[in-house]
Design a protein around this motif. Structure first.
Motif, PDB file in Angstrom:
ATOM      1  N   TRP A  72       0.868  -1.186   0.000  1.00  0.00           N
ATOM      2  CA  TRP A  72       0.000   0.000   0.000  1.00  0.00           C
ATOM      3  C   TRP A  72       0.896   1.224   0.000  1.00  0.00           C
ATOM      4  O   TRP A  72       1.671   1.436   0.941  1.00  0.00           O
ATOM      5  CB  TRP A  72      -0.924   0.018   1.215  1.00  0.00           C
ATOM      6  N   VAL A  73       0.792   2.038  -1.043  1.00  0.00           N
ATOM      7  CA  VAL A  73       1.697   3.170  -1.205  1.00  0.00           C
ATOM      8  C   VAL A  73       0.992   4.508  -1.024  1.00  0.00           C
ATOM      9  O   VAL A  73       1.561   5.554  -1.311  1.00  0.00           O
ATOM     10  CB  VAL A  73       2.389   3.119  -2.584  1.00  0.00           C
ATOM     11  N   GLY A  74      -0.239   4.484  -0.547  1.00  0.00           N
ATOM     12  CA  GLY A  74      -0.994   5.711  -0.349  1.00  0.00           C
ATOM     13  C   GLY A  74      -2.413   5.566  -0.845  1.00  0.00           C
ATOM     14  O   GLY A  74      -2.680   4.813  -1.796  1.00  0.00           O
ATOM     15  N   ASP A  88       0.767  -2.986   4.894  1.00  0.00           N
ATOM     16  CA  ASP A  88      -0.250  -1.982   4.536  1.00  0.00           C
ATOM     17  C   ASP A  88      -0.425  -0.918   5.625  1.00  0.00           C
ATOM     18  O   ASP A  88      -1.519  -0.420   5.856  1.00  0.00           O
ATOM     19  CB  ASP A  88      -1.588  -2.656   4.224  1.00  0.00           C
ATOM     20  N   PHE A  89       0.699  -0.548   6.255  1.00  0.00           N
ATOM     21  CA  PHE A  89       0.638   0.449   7.330  1.00  0.00           C
ATOM     22  C   PHE A  89       0.309   1.845   6.818  1.00  0.00           C
ATOM     23  O   PHE A  89      -0.007   2.741   7.607  1.00  0.00           O
ATOM     24  CB  PHE A  89       1.960   0.473   8.110  1.00  0.00           C
ATOM     25  N   LEU A  90       0.349   2.047   5.488  1.00  0.00           N
ATOM     26  CA  LEU A  90       0.028   3.364   4.934  1.00  0.00           C
ATOM     27  C   LEU A  90      -1.437   3.490   4.499  1.00  0.00           C
ATOM     28  O   LEU A  90      -1.816   4.517   3.945  1.00  0.00           O
ATOM     29  CB  LEU A  90       0.951   3.678   3.752  1.00  0.00           C
ATOM     30  N   VAL A  91      -2.235   2.453   4.746  1.00  0.00           N
ATOM     31  CA  VAL A  91      -3.680   2.611   4.526  1.00  0.00           C
ATOM     32  C   VAL A  91      -4.154   3.759   5.415  1.00  0.00           C
ATOM     33  O   VAL A  91      -3.919   3.768   6.624  1.00  0.00           O
ATOM     34  CB  VAL A  91      -4.433   1.315   4.857  1.00  0.00           C
ATOM     35  N   GLY A  92      -4.812   4.734   4.806  1.00  0.00           N
ATOM     36  CA  GLY A  92      -5.123   5.950   5.524  1.00  0.00           C
ATOM     37  C   GLY A  92      -6.611   6.208   5.688  1.00  0.00           C
ATOM     38  O   GLY A  92      -7.459   5.428   5.235  1.00  0.00           O
ATOM     39  N   PRO A  93      -6.940   7.323   6.322  1.00  0.00           N
ATOM     40  CA  PRO A  93      -8.343   7.630   6.624  1.00  0.00           C
ATOM     41  C   PRO A  93      -9.208   7.839   5.392  1.00  0.00           C
ATOM     42  O   PRO A  93     -10.403   7.559   5.424  1.00  0.00           O
ATOM     43  CB  PRO A  93      -8.255   8.897   7.480  1.00  0.00           C
ATOM     44  N   ASP A  94      -8.635   8.314   4.299  1.00  0.00           N
ATOM     45  CA  ASP A  94      -9.440   8.531   3.092  1.00  0.00           C
ATOM     46  C   ASP A  94      -9.961   7.209   2.541  1.00  0.00           C
ATOM     47  O   ASP A  94     -11.148   7.077   2.226  1.00  0.00           O
ATOM     48  CB  ASP A  94      -8.620   9.258   2.027  1.00  0.00           C
ATOM     49  N   PHE A  95      -9.070   6.214   2.435  1.00  0.00           N
ATOM     50  CA  PHE A  95      -9.493   4.915   1.924  1.00  0.00           C
ATOM     51  C   PHE A  95     -10.484   4.257   2.874  1.00  0.00           C
ATOM     52  O   PHE A  95     -11.494   3.682   2.432  1.00  0.00           O
ATOM     53  CB  PHE A  95      -8.281   4.005   1.719  1.00  0.00           C
ATOM     54  N   VAL A 104       9.619   3.464   9.339  1.00  0.00           N
ATOM     55  CA  VAL A 104       8.491   3.664   8.436  1.00  0.00           C
ATOM     56  C   VAL A 104       7.206   4.026   9.177  1.00  0.00           C
ATOM     57  O   VAL A 104       6.256   4.514   8.552  1.00  0.00           O
ATOM     58  CB  VAL A 104       8.258   2.433   7.544  1.00  0.00           C
ATOM     59  N   ARG A 105       7.168   3.814  10.490  1.00  0.00           N
ATOM     60  CA  ARG A 105       5.995   4.243  11.262  1.00  0.00           C
ATOM     61  C   ARG A 105       6.139   5.681  11.766  1.00  0.00           C
ATOM     62  O   ARG A 105       5.197   6.217  12.352  1.00  0.00           O
ATOM     63  CB  ARG A 105       5.762   3.304  12.446  1.00  0.00           C
ATOM     64  N   ASP A 106       7.275   6.283  11.523  1.00  0.00           N
ATOM     65  CA  ASP A 106       7.489   7.670  11.952  1.00  0.00           C
ATOM     66  C   ASP A 106       6.685   8.613  11.054  1.00  0.00           C
ATOM     67  O   ASP A 106       6.777   8.535   9.820  1.00  0.00           O
ATOM     68  CB  ASP A 106       8.974   8.014  11.860  1.00  0.00           C
ATOM     69  N   PRO A 107       5.873   9.502  11.636  1.00  0.00           N
ATOM     70  CA  PRO A 107       5.036  10.388  10.813  1.00  0.00           C
ATOM     71  C   PRO A 107       5.832  11.231   9.816  1.00  0.00           C
ATOM     72  O   PRO A 107       5.362  11.480   8.701  1.00  0.00           O
ATOM     73  CB  PRO A 107       4.332  11.269  11.850  1.00  0.00           C
ATOM     74  N   ALA A 108       7.038  11.662  10.198  1.00  0.00           N
ATOM     75  CA  ALA A 108       7.839  12.476   9.282  1.00  0.00           C
ATOM     76  C   ALA A 108       8.261  11.651   8.064  1.00  0.00           C
ATOM     77  O   ALA A 108       8.228  12.144   6.927  1.00  0.00           O
ATOM     78  CB  ALA A 108       9.063  13.027  10.012  1.00  0.00           C
ATOM     79  N   GLN A 127       6.686   9.055   6.840  1.00  0.00           N
ATOM     80  CA  GLN A 127       5.493   8.791   6.036  1.00  0.00           C
ATOM     81  C   GLN A 127       5.085  10.023   5.233  1.00  0.00           C
ATOM     82  O   GLN A 127       4.707   9.910   4.066  1.00  0.00           O
ATOM     83  CB  GLN A 127       4.351   8.335   6.942  1.00  0.00           C
ATOM     84  N   GLN A 128       5.179  11.180   5.851  1.00  0.00           N
ATOM     85  CA  GLN A 128       4.831  12.411   5.134  1.00  0.00           C
ATOM     86  C   GLN A 128       5.755  12.623   3.942  1.00  0.00           C
ATOM     87  O   GLN A 128       5.292  12.965   2.838  1.00  0.00           O
ATOM     88  CB  GLN A 128       4.908  13.609   6.076  1.00  0.00           C
ATOM     89  N   ALA A 129       7.049  12.387   4.139  1.00  0.00           N
ATOM     90  CA  ALA A 129       8.007  12.558   3.042  1.00  0.00           C
ATOM     91  C   ALA A 129       7.771  11.519   1.944  1.00  0.00           C
ATOM     92  O   ALA A 129       7.846  11.845   0.744  1.00  0.00           O
ATOM     93  CB  ALA A 129       9.432  12.448   3.582  1.00  0.00           C
TER      94      ALA A 129
END
Length: 260
Positions: free
Chosen positions: A58-60, A94-101, A145-149, A151-153
């Motif tokens: 999951w890439v976003g 799939d740790f990047l599954v986000g609130p939008d999905f 990879v769980r660091d918010p910075a 993930q944002q980058a």
């Protein structure tokens, strides 16, 4: 382990909950996708809890563009959410599954870990990878990879570039597993597992990640239940897939049927 650990309280009218993980879904696994869809639609339960690695990569959330495999998954989940409560906890794939999905899919997010309070007992839910403490290289990668910075980058990069990076990361992971062999692949740390259970006043841990389904007794009468991975596409092996079904009578393994 974060404190306090969130709790999910099952409503009194629920009579059955299915818990599953490690489907590793991707476009190239149509039979596994079909088995998952069939089970979601037909399982006689009021809720389904997905404990991570539902997706191989999951890439976003923007990957779920019209016509994509990810968009197909969102549509399936949204349809099922009309009749069942759906929950998702991220895994190491799939740790990047986000609130939008999740919002688009009608799925509620769960933190790792979460205590499920159901049928008069407390069940600790986790993907499981955070407790594989012997694998120092993986734990360092997980922290990164769980660091918010980070993930944002990562999410700021173009979608094609993110897919390429994720594919390389997956190839590295698969190579490590081949080199270590199945017996060398990390399992949960017994002392840390027991510490988590005691801190949460839970009698059992339910987790995935290791692909070693089984039920293990722990001190103090506690238990560890390991979920099965799924694979209905490998021509060299029999179809594989289980869920753990929780009811007032207890917890039991249910083999997923191949849709006809």
């Amino acid at each position: 382990m974060p404190q306090p650990v969130p709790e999910l309280h099952a409503p009194s009218h629920w009579t059955a909950i299915d818990i599953l993980s490690d489907l590793h879904l991707q476009a190239g696994l149509p039979a596994t996708m079909a088995a998952w869809a069939h089970h979601l639609h037909t399982a006689p339960v009021q809720a389904v809890i997905l404990l991570g690695d539902v997706f191989e990569l999951w890439v976003g959330d923007d990957a779920a563009e019209a016509g994509s495999f990810e968009a197909h998954c969102a549509a399936l989940l949204q349809e099922v959410s009309r009749t069942k409560a759906l929950y998702f906890m991220p895994g190491n794939r799939d740790f990047l599954v986000g609130p939008d999905f999740l919002a688009r899919s009608g799925v509620q997010a769960l933190s790792d870990p979460t205590v499920l309070v159901a049928f008069g007992r407390r069940w600790l839910l986790s993907h499981g990878d955070a407790l594989c403490l012997d694998d120092g290289d993986y734990q360092a990668f997980r922290r990164q990879v769980r660091d918010p910075a980070w993930q944002q980058a990562f999410l700021a990069q173009p979608l094609a570039q993110r897919r390429a990076v994720a594919t390389r990361m997956r190839a590295t992971s698969e190579r490590r597993k081949r080199e270590q062999g199945f017996d060398g692949y990390g399992d949960l740390d017994p002392a840390a597992t027991l510490q988590w259970l005691r801190a949460c006043q839970a009698h059992a841990l339910i987790h995935g990640h290791t692909h070693r389904p089984g039920d293990h007794p722990l001190p103090d009468g506690r238990l560890r239940h390991v979920l099965s991975d799924w694979d209905f596409d490998d021509p060299h092996h029999a179809p594989r897939g289980e869920v753990l079904r929780l009811q007032a009578e207890g917890l039991r393994r249910v083999t997923v049927s191949v849709p006809r």
